[in-house]
Design an enzyme around this catalytic site. Structure first.
Site, PDB file in Angstrom:
ATOM      1  N   ARG A 162      -9.192  15.489   6.019  1.00 15.02           N
ATOM      2  CA  ARG A 162      -8.667  16.417   4.990  1.00 15.02           C
ATOM      3  C   ARG A 162      -7.834  17.476   5.688  1.00 15.02           C
ATOM      4  NH1 ARG A 162     -12.735  15.438   1.065  1.00 15.02           N
ATOM      5  NH2 ARG A 162     -12.125  13.305   0.665  1.00 15.02           N
ATOM      6  N   LYS A 182       0.183  11.279  -2.326  1.00 14.35           N
ATOM      7  CA  LYS A 182      -0.022   9.935  -1.769  1.00 14.35           C
ATOM      8  C   LYS A 182       0.919   8.925  -2.425  1.00 14.35           C
ATOM      9  CE  LYS A 182      -3.601   6.630  -0.573  1.00 14.35           C
ATOM     10  NZ  LYS A 182      -4.944   6.472  -0.082  1.00 14.35           N
ATOM     11  N   ARG A 209      -9.950   2.196   0.233  1.00 15.61           N
ATOM     12  CA  ARG A 209     -10.839   2.398   1.385  1.00 15.61           C
ATOM     13  C   ARG A 209     -12.096   3.122   0.928  1.00 15.61           C
ATOM     14  NH1 ARG A 209      -9.012   5.904   5.314  1.00 15.61           N
ATOM     15  NH2 ARG A 209     -10.503   5.086   6.816  1.00 15.61           N
TER      16      ARG A 209
HETATM   17  C1  BTN Z   1      -6.557   3.171   0.177  1.00 15.78           C
HETATM   18  O1  BTN Z   1      -7.679   3.523  -0.223  1.00 15.78           O
HETATM   19  O2  BTN Z   1      -5.693   4.012   0.433  1.00 15.78           O
HETATM   20  C2  BTN Z   1      -6.242   1.710   0.365  1.00 15.78           C
HETATM   21  C3  BTN Z   1      -5.680   1.090  -0.878  1.00 15.78           C
HETATM   22  C4  BTN Z   1      -5.361  -0.386  -0.757  1.00 15.78           C
HETATM   23  C5  BTN Z   1      -4.962  -1.001  -2.077  1.00 15.78           C
HETATM   24  C6  BTN Z   1      -4.434  -2.387  -1.941  1.00 15.78           C
HETATM   25  S1  BTN Z   1      -3.650  -2.994  -3.403  1.00 15.78           S
HETATM   26  C7  BTN Z   1      -3.543  -4.570  -2.697  1.00 15.78           C
HETATM   27  C8  BTN Z   1      -4.852  -4.828  -1.977  1.00 15.78           C
HETATM   28  N1  BTN Z   1      -5.847  -5.340  -2.891  1.00 15.78           N
HETATM   29  C9  BTN Z   1      -6.862  -4.485  -3.065  1.00 15.78           C
HETATM   30  O3  BTN Z   1      -7.840  -4.673  -3.816  1.00 15.78           O
HETATM   31  N2  BTN Z   1      -6.662  -3.379  -2.335  1.00 15.78           N
HETATM   32  C10 BTN Z   1      -5.441  -3.472  -1.558  1.00 15.78           C
END
Ligand code: BTN
Length: 329
Positions: free
Chosen positions: A325, A189, A123
């Site tokens: 946060r 996380k 994100r």
């Molecule tokens: C975050 O920032 O917490 C979200 C992470 C999301 C990662 C997943 S892995 C599968 C899919 N493909 C990506 O490029 N991102 C999501």
């Protein structure tokens, strides 16, 4: 990945020593060919130990993703919803793979898993570190009959479905969600969700729901990751089966979306408070221009985050470009 390399991984994936002679016989290859294959494994980030008189072994045992296994573990009612399941070795991003206009236009429901992502996305423009065969990188392309405004709360519902899938797998530690959809265990996380909408938006929309779940994420990756993380293997004494986890997650995603399409966010609202890590806690809500401090007061009927400030006023926030946060108590 060549068939021989795949077979070599299958031999080594039990984490025990296998002699060069034994490997050579099973794969019908020479010692120098074995050595080249071992190098290919290390370039994928898989650590191979080589000990004189004992042979080779993989430092971290692993289970490769297998489409047939995942499908055999997936419920019939979820299989019935899927037009396609793609299990790939290495791609830039499973979300980008499904956002390809030809896939979106096909109107097919497609799920994609990859062993490795070379440009995994998180994100807020962050990178999602995605090493080979360690974790789950899963995306699902779904075509909704309504416009994007009807999808408020979907990402929270998805987060709940992931926790419930992990509970179904047998994870007993307490898992929680930091709004809108970061999964945590003991302040570390465990997983994140990235939902991206695609194409022209009129009265329908297509969404790619991407999930990154740490399964065997080595500590050595901490330098590239901005916050403390944990992984499923640390929460279990049994070796984690990524194929089983993948099928439970996919089932959870599909069934959650079906309920969401029928009934909206309401059925998920109560379940959210069970997992809400910010409820009653001092937090900061960080937006592009401002940081708001206060106490987390849960969510409203649409899944907006509620913050009570010093004056007792409740402000609501939508998830676009907002992050939360925890503050010291
Ligand atoms: C975050 O920032 O917490 C979200 C992470 C999301 C990662 C997943 S892995 C599968 C899919 N493909 C990506 O490029 N991102 C999501």
């Amino acid at each position: 990945m060549t068939e021989t390399l795949k077979k070599l991984i299958e031999i080594l994936q039990d984490g025990k020593f296998h002699s060069g002679e034994q490997i050579g016989k099973s794969l019908n290859i020479t010692r120098s060919a074995i050595w080249k294959l071992m190098k290919q494994l290390s370039t994928r980030g898989l650590e191979i130990e080589s000990v004189t008189n004992k042979g080779y072994r993989m430092s971290e045992p692993l289970i490769l993703l297998e489409k047939e296994k995942i499908l055999s573990l997936l419920s019939q009612k979820s299989i019935a919803q899927l037009d396609e399941l793609d299990v790939l070795e290495s791609i830039p991003s499973t979300n980008d793979y499904l956002l390809d206009p030809s896939k979106v236009k096909s109107k097919k429901t497609i799920a994609c898993l990859a062993e490795c992502q070379t440009r995994g996305k998180g994100r807020r423009g962050r990178t999602w570190v995605s090493p080979f065969a360690k974790n789950i990188y899963l995306s699902l392309l779904w075509h909704f009959k309504e416009d994007p405004s009807a999808l408020a709360g979907l990402s929270l519902a998805i987060a709940i479905s992931i926790i419930e899938a992990l509970e179904m797998y047998g994870i007993t530690q307490t898992l929680g969600v930091k709004w809108p959809n970061d999964l945590y265990c003991n302040d570390h996380k465990l997983a994140g969700i990235l939902i991206e909408l695609s194409g022209e938006v009129y009265d329908t929309c297509s969404a790619v729901i991407g999930l990154g779940l740490n399964v065997y994420m080595p500590k050595t990756y901490q330098d590239g990751i901005s916050q403390p993380f944990t992984h499923l293997q640390a929460l279990s004494t049994e070796k984690i089966d990524r194929n089983k986890i993948a099928s439970l997650l996919l089932h959870g995603l599909i069934q959650t979306i079906l309920v969401f399409e029928r009934e909206g966010f309401e059925p998920f609202r109560k379940r959210w408070s069970k997992y809400d890590l910010t409820l009653g806690k001092p937090v900061s809500v960080i937006t592009a221009g401002h940081t708001f401090e206060g106490i987390g007061r849960g969510i409203d009927q649409n899944g907006l985050f509620l913050l009570e400030d010093k004056t007792g006023t409740i402000k609501s926030f939508s998830s676009a470009e907002v992050s939360i946060r925890f503050n010291q108590t």
